[in-house]
Write a protein that holds these residues in place. Sequence first.
Motif, PDB file in Angstrom:
ATOM      1  N   THR A   1       1.810   8.136  11.291  1.00 21.10           N
ATOM      2  CA  THR A   1       1.922   9.560  10.978  1.00 21.10           C
ATOM      3  C   THR A   1       2.993   9.789   9.903  1.00 21.10           C
ATOM      4  N   PRO A   2       2.905  10.898   9.158  1.00 21.77           N
ATOM      5  CA  PRO A   2       3.923  11.178   8.141  1.00 21.77           C
ATOM      6  C   PRO A   2       5.328  11.158   8.733  1.00 21.77           C
ATOM      7  N   GLY A   3       6.206  10.459   8.055  1.00 26.78           N
ATOM      8  CA  GLY A   3       7.575  10.334   8.531  1.00 26.78           C
ATOM      9  C   GLY A   3       7.810   9.115   9.404  1.00 26.78           C
ATOM     10  N   GLN A   4       6.730   8.436   9.790  1.00 25.36           N
ATOM     11  CA  GLN A   4       6.858   7.286  10.684  1.00 25.36           C
ATOM     12  C   GLN A   4       7.009   5.988   9.894  1.00 25.36           C
ATOM     13  N   SER A   5       7.807   5.097  10.423  1.00 28.57           N
ATOM     14  CA  SER A   5       7.953   3.758   9.853  1.00 28.57           C
ATOM     15  C   SER A   5       7.581   2.746  10.931  1.00 28.57           C
ATOM     16  N   ILE A   6       6.703   1.833  10.586  1.00 30.76           N
ATOM     17  CA  ILE A   6       6.347   0.778  11.531  1.00 30.76           C
ATOM     18  C   ILE A   6       6.853  -0.553  10.982  1.00 30.76           C
ATOM     19  N   THR A   7       6.878  -1.524  11.840  1.00 34.94           N
ATOM     20  CA  THR A   7       7.311  -2.861  11.417  1.00 34.94           C
ATOM     21  C   THR A   7       6.198  -3.851  11.717  1.00 34.94           C
ATOM     22  N   VAL A   8       5.840  -4.624  10.725  1.00 32.59           N
ATOM     23  CA  VAL A   8       4.839  -5.671  10.909  1.00 32.59           C
ATOM     24  C   VAL A   8       5.470  -6.986  10.471  1.00 32.59           C
ATOM     25  N   MET A   9       4.827  -8.085  10.821  1.00 34.25           N
ATOM     26  CA  MET A   9       5.344  -9.386  10.428  1.00 34.25           C
ATOM     27  C   MET A   9       4.473  -9.972   9.323  1.00 34.25           C
ATOM     28  N   TRP A  10       5.124 -10.505   8.325  1.00 34.50           N
ATOM     29  CA  TRP A  10       4.434 -11.157   7.202  1.00 34.50           C
ATOM     30  C   TRP A  10       5.237 -12.393   6.828  1.00 34.50           C
ATOM     31  N   ARG A  11       4.552 -13.515   6.856  1.00 34.71           N
ATOM     32  CA  ARG A  11       5.230 -14.791   6.574  1.00 34.71           C
ATOM     33  C   ARG A  11       6.505 -14.925   7.402  1.00 34.71           C
ATOM     34  N   LYS A  12       6.392 -14.517   8.676  1.00 35.49           N
ATOM     35  CA  LYS A  12       7.485 -14.621   9.649  1.00 35.49           C
ATOM     36  C   LYS A  12       8.669 -13.717   9.318  1.00 35.49           C
ATOM     37  N   LYS A  13       8.440 -12.778   8.432  1.00 32.42           N
ATOM     38  CA  LYS A  13       9.509 -11.829   8.111  1.00 32.42           C
ATOM     39  C   LYS A  13       9.071 -10.422   8.486  1.00 32.42           C
ATOM     40  N   PRO A  14      10.015  -9.596   8.960  1.00 31.18           N
ATOM     41  CA  PRO A  14       9.673  -8.209   9.259  1.00 31.18           C
ATOM     42  C   PRO A  14       9.524  -7.398   7.973  1.00 31.18           C
ATOM     43  N   VAL A  15       8.536  -6.524   7.989  1.00 31.32           N
ATOM     44  CA  VAL A  15       8.275  -5.643   6.844  1.00 31.32           C
ATOM     45  C   VAL A  15       8.159  -4.211   7.371  1.00 31.32           C
ATOM     46  N   PHE A  16       8.874  -3.300   6.721  1.00 30.12           N
ATOM     47  CA  PHE A  16       8.721  -1.885   7.046  1.00 30.12           C
ATOM     48  C   PHE A  16       7.548  -1.307   6.247  1.00 30.12           C
ATOM     49  N   VAL A  17       6.692  -0.591   6.944  1.00 23.59           N
ATOM     50  CA  VAL A  17       5.625   0.169   6.282  1.00 23.59           C
ATOM     51  C   VAL A  17       5.861   1.625   6.665  1.00 23.59           C
ATOM     52  N   ARG A  18       6.189   2.422   5.684  1.00 25.50           N
ATOM     53  CA  ARG A  18       6.606   3.802   5.973  1.00 25.50           C
ATOM     54  C   ARG A  18       5.671   4.779   5.285  1.00 25.50           C
ATOM     55  N   ARG A  19       5.224   5.752   6.048  1.00 24.25           N
ATOM     56  CA  ARG A  19       4.426   6.840   5.481  1.00 24.25           C
ATOM     57  C   ARG A  19       5.373   7.993   5.194  1.00 24.25           C
ATOM     58  N   ARG A  20       5.665   8.195   3.949  1.00 23.98           N
ATOM     59  CA  ARG A  20       6.688   9.160   3.582  1.00 23.98           C
ATOM     60  C   ARG A  20       6.145  10.593   3.577  1.00 23.98           C
ATOM     61  N   THR A  21       7.000  11.510   3.940  1.00 18.45           N
ATOM     62  CA  THR A  21       6.641  12.919   3.869  1.00 18.45           C
ATOM     63  C   THR A  21       6.798  13.375   2.407  1.00 18.45           C
ATOM     64  N   PRO A  22       6.199  14.517   2.054  1.00 21.77           N
ATOM     65  CA  PRO A  22       6.403  15.032   0.690  1.00 21.77           C
ATOM     66  C   PRO A  22       7.877  15.205   0.349  1.00 21.77           C
ATOM     67  N   GLU A  23       8.675  15.626   1.331  1.00 21.49           N
ATOM     68  CA  GLU A  23      10.109  15.813   1.077  1.00 21.49           C
ATOM     69  C   GLU A  23      10.792  14.468   0.801  1.00 21.49           C
ATOM     70  N   GLU A  24      10.380  13.446   1.531  1.00 19.96           N
ATOM     71  CA  GLU A  24      10.983  12.121   1.316  1.00 19.96           C
ATOM     72  C   GLU A  24      10.593  11.558  -0.050  1.00 19.96           C
ATOM     73  N   ILE A  25       9.360  11.809  -0.452  1.00 24.58           N
ATOM     74  CA  ILE A  25       8.920  11.343  -1.777  1.00 24.58           C
ATOM     75  C   ILE A  25       9.711  12.051  -2.863  1.00 24.58           C
ATOM     76  N   LYS A  26       9.842  13.360  -2.708  1.00 27.12           N
ATOM     77  CA  LYS A  26      10.580  14.124  -3.730  1.00 27.12           C
ATOM     78  C   LYS A  26      12.038  13.672  -3.802  1.00 27.12           C
ATOM     79  N   ALA A  27      12.651  13.448  -2.650  1.00 27.06           N
ATOM     80  CA  ALA A  27      14.046  12.990  -2.635  1.00 27.06           C
ATOM     81  C   ALA A  27      14.168  11.667  -3.380  1.00 27.06           C
TER      82      ALA A  27
END
Length: 189
Positions: free
Chosen positions: A59-85
Amino acid sequence: MAHAHDDADVTRRDFIYVAASGMTAAGAVATAIPFIDQMNPARDTLALATTEVDLASVTPGQSITVMWRKKPVFVRRRTPEEIKAAQDVPVDALPDPQADSARVQSGKEEWLVVLANCTHLGCVPDKGNKGEFGGWLCPCHGSHYDTSGRIRKGPAPLNLAVPEFRFISDTKIVIGEAPAPAATTTEGA
Ligand code: FES
């Protein structure tokens, strides 16, 4: 607080692993070489070369963590305000100057994908604390990242790294693959 070398423990304890899986191609390679020594690191590396992530439930504003090549990766769905900032920050004022447009894909600005290891000593910033700039806070030594994953305050020298990733549909990405080349047009040529 977790360090890079504690990835396995961190994964079990803290992380949400959201609909991520190795790609079919990597699986096919692994199937083709079933008799190779199970300890062969090349096989393990192949299986983890790419990670497919289903974005549909983020959901907008949420950040999830997935694993890629044994490393954590943040995947964040930014809100319009976060994009503008992120877009409004003068690039020259940044410790590691990089425009937001260089860290996201054109037309998909709401999706920020960054390696989760702090560029100071490799800790994983706290997802529950966005710090002073709306992104992430690494409480180990107080590094603050903004909504583009760029370092804004504290000892970390560099922005959170952006891995290659490619959209394979509107709601799925593959981390570890280069983005599709931009469409070209001959109109007006
Ligand atoms: S490891 Fe993040 S601030 Fe030191």
